[in-house]
Design a protein around this motif. Structure first.
Motif, PDB file in Angstrom:
ATOM      1  N   CYS A 130      -6.117   1.447  -3.735  1.00  7.96           N
ATOM      2  CA  CYS A 130      -6.597   0.525  -2.702  1.00  7.96           C
ATOM      3  C   CYS A 130      -8.104   0.738  -2.488  1.00  7.96           C
ATOM      4  O   CYS A 130      -8.655   1.792  -2.810  1.00  7.96           O
ATOM      5  CB  CYS A 130      -5.853   0.756  -1.390  1.00  7.96           C
ATOM      6  SG  CYS A 130      -4.040   0.665  -1.523  1.00  7.96           S
TER       7      CYS A 130
ATOM      8  N   SER B 159     -12.346   5.947  -4.848  1.00 10.65           N
ATOM      9  CA  SER B 159     -11.632   6.550  -3.720  1.00 10.65           C
ATOM     10  C   SER B 159     -12.493   7.623  -3.060  1.00 10.65           C
ATOM     11  O   SER B 159     -13.421   8.161  -3.678  1.00 10.65           O
ATOM     12  CB  SER B 159     -10.333   7.206  -4.200  1.00 10.65           C
ATOM     13  OG  SER B 159      -9.485   6.292  -4.841  1.00 10.65           O
TER      14      SER B 159
ATOM     15  N   ARG C 168       0.863  -1.180   0.000  1.00 10.28           N
ATOM     16  CA  ARG C 168       0.000   0.000   0.000  1.00 10.28           C
ATOM     17  C   ARG C 168       0.898   1.229   0.000  1.00 10.28           C
ATOM     18  O   ARG C 168       1.730   1.389   0.889  1.00 10.28           O
ATOM     19  CB  ARG C 168      -0.930  -0.013   1.216  1.00 10.28           C
ATOM     20  CG  ARG C 168      -1.874  -1.221   1.242  1.00 10.28           C
ATOM     21  CD  ARG C 168      -2.566  -1.353   2.592  1.00 10.28           C
ATOM     22  NE  ARG C 168      -3.376  -0.173   2.886  1.00 10.28           N
ATOM     23  CZ  ARG C 168      -4.656  -0.038   2.525  1.00 10.28           C
ATOM     24  NH1 ARG C 168      -5.265  -1.013   1.861  1.00 10.28           N
ATOM     25  NH2 ARG C 168      -5.333   1.048   2.829  1.00 10.28           N
TER      26      ARG C 168
ATOM     27  N   GLU D 286      -2.852   4.054  -1.547  1.00  6.64           N
ATOM     28  CA  GLU D 286      -3.824   4.235  -0.475  1.00  6.64           C
ATOM     29  C   GLU D 286      -4.081   5.706  -0.164  1.00  6.64           C
ATOM     30  O   GLU D 286      -5.145   6.067   0.335  1.00  6.64           O
ATOM     31  CB  GLU D 286      -3.396   3.509   0.799  1.00  6.64           C
ATOM     32  CG  GLU D 286      -2.175   4.080   1.498  1.00  6.64           C
ATOM     33  CD  GLU D 286      -1.944   3.440   2.859  1.00  6.64           C
ATOM     34  OE1 GLU D 286      -2.786   2.626   3.284  1.00  6.64           O
ATOM     35  OE2 GLU D 286      -0.910   3.742   3.483  1.00  6.64           O
ATOM     36  N   LYS D 287      -3.097   6.572  -0.462  1.00  9.36           N
ATOM     37  CA  LYS D 287      -3.276   8.002  -0.249  1.00  9.36           C
ATOM     38  C   LYS D 287      -2.507   8.768  -1.312  1.00  9.36           C
ATOM     39  O   LYS D 287      -1.320   8.535  -1.524  1.00  9.36           O
ATOM     40  CB  LYS D 287      -2.816   8.431   1.139  1.00  9.36           C
ATOM     41  CG  LYS D 287      -3.144   9.887   1.457  1.00  9.36           C
ATOM     42  CD  LYS D 287      -3.032  10.181   2.949  1.00  9.36           C
ATOM     43  CE  LYS D 287      -3.585  11.565   3.273  1.00  9.36           C
ATOM     44  NZ  LYS D 287      -3.623  11.824   4.728  1.00  9.36           N
TER      45      LYS D 287
ATOM     46  N   SER E 141      -8.952   3.924  -0.427  1.00 14.83           N
ATOM     47  CA  SER E 141      -7.995   4.988  -0.750  1.00 14.83           C
ATOM     48  C   SER E 141      -8.607   6.373  -0.602  1.00 14.83           C
ATOM     49  O   SER E 141      -9.823   6.558  -0.619  1.00 14.83           O
ATOM     50  CB  SER E 141      -7.469   4.799  -2.172  1.00 14.83           C
ATOM     51  OG  SER E 141      -8.538   4.808  -3.102  1.00 14.83           O
TER      52      SER E 141
END
Length: 218
Positions: free
Chosen positions: A116, A143, A3, A56-57, A119
């Motif tokens: 992800c 997301s 991730r 994830e970010k 996310s």
């Protein structure tokens, strides 16, 4: 599957500030500069490891849009002419290095970019929320997307938002101030995909201020 976190800092006008904020938000090893929409998508492919890892970010530090009662074209741009950024849709005089949500959609379909399941994507540019761009991005990536509907900048004070990660979305210039008095919301907005209804929900977030709100970017 690893991730990944990624912060992208626009080049051009104010690029040193963008770069500093990117490093502060996710660390030097996860910060990159982007020079065009093409380059922005190249970073997403690289970090996704061709679909073997997921993002994830994602935080995109950039310029965006002045206030316009009719909204804007949607997307973000580097510091300079509005020709080669990452946009909602194509316009006639865009540079060859401009890219669009349709290009990201193709990369996701091909498995070259992967987000992800839980996310989050954050835009710090002014008025990114003043178009359909965030909603369409949510539909594409699933997301959570957070963007400003007003003028966006680090919170003044000691310590400043550059250090604490607190970002203001508020009013700028007379026309926007008058629109805010008439009910225009100029704070932060969060967009999420509801799998049950297959619709995108919109929520006001952050700590309210007199004219806008403050949101913790990191």
């Amino acid at each position: 599957m690893a991730r990944k976190k990624l912060a992208l800092a626009a080049t051009g006008k104010d690029e040193m500030a963008f770069k500093s904020w990117a490093v502060n938000s996710v660390g030097l090893e996860n910060a990159r500069q982007w020079t065009s929409g093409k380059n922005l998508l190249e970073h997403l492919v690289e970090v996704s490891n061709n679909g073997r890892d997921c993002i994830e970010k994602l935080i995109i530090f950039s310029h965006a849009w002045p206030y316009d009662s009719n909204g804007n074209r949607g997307g973000v741009k580097i510091g300079g002419p509005d020709l080669n950024g990452f946009y909602l849709k194509k316009q006639l005089y865009d540079h060859d290095d401009a890219r669009y949500l349709s290009d990201l959609a193709r990369l996701i379909r091909n498995g070259e970019v992967q987000f992800c399941e839980d996310s989050e994507i954050i835009f710090t540019g002014c008025r990114v929320a003043s178009s359909d761009f965030p909603k369409e991005l949510v539909k594409l990536t699933k997301s959570t997307v957070i963007a400003a509907n007003g003028s966006s900048f680090p919170k003044p004070g000691s310590p400043p938002g550059d250090t604490t990660g607190e970002w203001v979305s508020g009013v700028n210039m007379w026309e926007e101030q008058q629109a805010n008095k008439q009910g225009l919301y100029v704070g932060w907005l969060k967009y999420q995909y509801n799998p049950n209804t297959q619709q995108v929900t919109e929520e006001k977030v952050g700590n309210p201020t007199k004219h806008g709100s403050v949101f913790d970017i990191w």
